[in-house]
Design an enzyme around this catalytic site. Structure first.
Site, PDB file in Angstrom:
ATOM      1  N   GLU A 310      40.314 -17.174  71.256  1.00 12.74           N
ATOM      2  CA  GLU A 310      38.906 -16.812  71.456  1.00 12.74           C
ATOM      3  C   GLU A 310      38.658 -16.218  72.834  1.00 12.74           C
ATOM      4  OE1 GLU A 310      35.741 -15.687  70.649  1.00 12.74           O
ATOM      5  OE2 GLU A 310      35.817 -17.350  69.208  1.00 12.74           O
ATOM      6  N   ASP A 314      37.579 -12.313  73.780  1.00 11.92           N
ATOM      7  CA  ASP A 314      36.288 -12.000  74.387  1.00 11.92           C
ATOM      8  C   ASP A 314      36.444 -11.266  75.709  1.00 11.92           C
ATOM      9  OD1 ASP A 314      35.223 -13.394  72.268  1.00 11.92           O
ATOM     10  OD2 ASP A 314      34.758 -15.189  73.417  1.00 11.92           O
ATOM     11  N   SER A 560      33.428 -13.069  66.161  1.00  9.58           N
ATOM     12  CA  SER A 560      33.773 -13.443  67.529  1.00  9.58           C
ATOM     13  C   SER A 560      34.099 -12.205  68.355  1.00  9.58           C
ATOM     14  CB  SER A 560      34.984 -14.383  67.543  1.00  9.58           C
ATOM     15  OG  SER A 560      34.672 -15.625  66.994  1.00  9.58           O
TER      16      SER A 560
END
Length: 645
Positions: A310, A314, A560
């Site tokens: 994650e 990002d 995401s």
């Protein structure tokens, strides 16, 4: 004579309190999935009862937001100061007095009551037996069947005297199960039974929140012609080509972009450099500016996709898309032993939230100082940083995990951030019309994989955030061809909230959709009233991202990915406005739904978001509950936003 008169008035007032009947204040239809009653709560156990006082003017929050966010408003961009927000929504003395007097009448003396510094919470130390009498309910100890986590809560409802109920938003601990679950992943975290006060981090693997998915490693040497392979491998250049996004920051010191991660989710510096070396050479060695909230750390002990996927995703795309000169702030929330919740983040962004607007609940949030070994020993960090102009978060719950009152209180805080000029982005979910874990609702409110009723997400369904869905470059298509809704590995979360009413800015778009493209489902499967908040608001690509994870490149999927991409694009728009002396764009929803922005998005008209045994909704002309208004055309959006005051 005067004293006799005052005594008579007091007697009448106390009598009025005595005869005020109890009414149901909050209820739930069933327990969240996985929780079971194991025993009655001991009657002599102490409860830190916290009563959230009603905030005046909340019914005017949307009106205030429209005033500073709608492009036709004369006050567009005139964002509020934190002091003005605190004063506008401060609970009244009448509310404080009504609750104090009720508690006193029920035998809770003043020494056991405490009003929070900002006046939003009245705290009372009571026994379980006293709480049950106060709230006309019954407390039990609940245990999660997979983790052994224990949590104290009351039954299906609690009650308040009618004259008190109007002064109270919610009482905790009662019905709320916003407990962050932790599972034994075999990668460094073991099961541990926890009592009240031990929060579970939404960042821990297996917690059930929105997380990116991967189909495994890829050979970077296979990407030899980026723009001709965007249907297989999404790189920063693919994003630039898809959304006509070319921009070099001119006012980076005036601007800010924040990306949120929850410990133990963490990036690896070596992975950033590996990604930059291949896709943004000038940024090798660059790191985000770390703001550790409540002991938030970028841990390197536990690694693997579940811990690094994650954050790497990002930051690698968020940083490369805004470019070398624009700093990116990493809000790393929660220490390693305890973790944190969305409320802990909001505490740090708005100091009044610590004790006023949602606060820190021992049954739900990280409570600091953390007494666990190696825990953060400082006090909960409140208002420690000015919020970034754009904040992207790639995590979320199922709306049904939480009570309506709890979500309403947190949603209001996002609205207040919007009043301050902050753009808040949340992923819409990766399971189509189903919730996290593929869970759907049953008629009794429970969540199971065999359920048939659509299960909307939160905070994506809050009307005061911008919810971001996912699209894809279709297999075999060119980067210049129209995208479709994402239907590879994940499905774009979308639908209609069961908790929140439709906001004014969205009414025309949703009415048009429901009139022209009425979904072919029975109305008992989704909120078909036409009066519910619909989501997502817009979308970006969410398939086939090339991400460096643990020294290798992986192919990654999820909303995401979509949220930080949108965040980077909006950060560039803020930069352009700041250069010419204008303010950040703030809460964007009233603007993007306005007619003048109708041609600034790439309309997505193909694909669906399956779930709950159905094909889900279908992407159509105009707004739809799969991809929202569509994907951004940066050049067109930039022109329109530069023309606004």
């Amino acid at each position: 004579m005067r004293s006799v008169f005052l005594l008579s008035l007091l007697t009448v007032f106390v009598s009025a309190i005595n005869i005020s009947p109890h009414i149901r204040h909050e209820h739930r239809r069933d327990l969240p999935s996985g929780w079971n009653v194991v025993r009655r709560a001991p009657p002599t156990s102490t409860l830190p009862l916290r009563i959230g006082l009603a905030q005046p003017n909340l019914d005017q929050l949307e009106k205030h937001l429209l005033d500073v966010s709608h492009p036709d408003s004369p006050n567009y961009g005139q964002h509020w100061t934190p002091a003005k927000i605190a004063e506008t929504f401060r609970p009244s003395q009448e509310s404080v007095d009504a609750v104090r007097e009720w508690l006193a009448l029920e035998g809770v003396d003043a020494s056991r009551m405490k009003l929070s510094k900002t006046g939003g919470w009245l705290e009372a130390t009571v026994s379980v037996k006293e709480a049950e009498a106060l709230l006309r309910t019954q407390y039990s100890v609940y245990e999660h069947e997979e983790t052994g986590t224990q949590h104290i809560a009351c039954g299906s409802a609690y009650h308040l005297p009618e004259h008190v109920s109007k002064h109270v938003e919610l009482v905790t601990p009662t019905l709320h199960f916003d407990v962050k679950l932790k599972r034994d992943t075999g990668e460094g975290f073991n099961k541990r039974t926890a009592g009240p006060g031990f929060a579970k981090s939404i960042g821990k693997p297996g917690s059930g929140v929105v997380n990116p998915k991967t189909t495994g490693r890829i050979n970077i040497k296979s990407i030899f012609q980026e723009l001709s392979q965007c249907d297989q491998f999404i790189t920063p250049n693919c994003i630039r080509a898809l959304y006509d996004y070319v921009y070099v920051p001119l006012a980076p010191k005036k601007n800010s972009y924040g990306i949120v991660e929850y410990t133990p989710q963490a990036y690896l510096a070596s992975d950033l450099d590996l990604f930059f070396k291949n896709f943004s050479k000038s940024q090798v060695g660059e790191r985000p500016t770390l703001v550790g909230i409540d002991g938030g750390v970028v841990q390197t002990t536990d690694t693997g996709f579940d811990f690094n996927g994650e954050s790497n995703l990002d930051l690698q795309f968020g940083m490369s898309l805004v470019g070398k000169s624009q700093p990116v702030t990493l809000y790393q929330v929660g220490d390693l032993p305890q973790g944190a919740s969305f409320n802990n983040l909001l505490d740090a962004l708005d100091g009044t939230f610590c004790t006023f607007e949602g606060g820190d609940d021992p049954s739900q949030d990280g409570i600091y100082p953390d007494p666990l070994p190696g825990g953060f020993t400082g006090a909960a960090q409140c208002g420690i940083v000015k919020p970034a102009n754009v904040i992207s978060t790639s995590y979320g719950y199922n709306e049904a995990d939480l009570t309506p009152a709890y979500t309403a209180r947190q949603c209001a805080e996002y609205g207040k951030l919007g009043l301050m000029g902050v753009t808040v982005l949340y992923s819409s979910g990766d399971n189509g019309v189903a919730g996290n874990g593929g869970l759907c609702l049953n008629p009794d409110g429970t969540q199971t994989r065999s359920g048939k009723i659509f299960n909307p997400s939160f905070p994506g369904g809050c009307p005061f955030v911008t919810s971001v869905g996912a699209t894809q470059v279709n297999p075999g298509a060119k980067v210049t061809d129209p995208e479709s809704a994402c239907m590879q590995v994940i499905f774009s979360g979308g639908g209609f909230s069961n908790y929140f009413a439709i906001p004014e800015y969205q009414k025309t778009a949703v009415k048009t959709y429901l009139t022209k493209f009425s979904p072919p489902f029975s109305h008992d499967l989704w909120n078909a009233t036409g009066t519910a908040r619909a989501f997502p608001d817009l979308s970006a690509n969410g398939a086939n991202y090339v991400v460096a994870v643990n020294g290798q490149f992986s192919r990654v999927f999820g909303t995401s990915a979509s949220s930080p991409v949108i965040g980077a694009i909006l950060t560039a728009i803020n930069d352009a406005r700041l250069v010419i002396g204008k303010r950040p764009i703030g809460f964007i929803n009233p603007t993007i739904y306005s007619p003048r922005f109708a041609r600034a998005f790439n309309d997505i008209t193909t694909g669906t978001n399956p779930g709950c045994g159905t094909d889900g909704f279908a992407a159509t002309t105009g707004w739809d509950p799969v991809t929202g208004l569509g994907t951004p055309n940066f050049a067109k959006l930039l022109v329109e936003w530069l023309l606004l005051p």
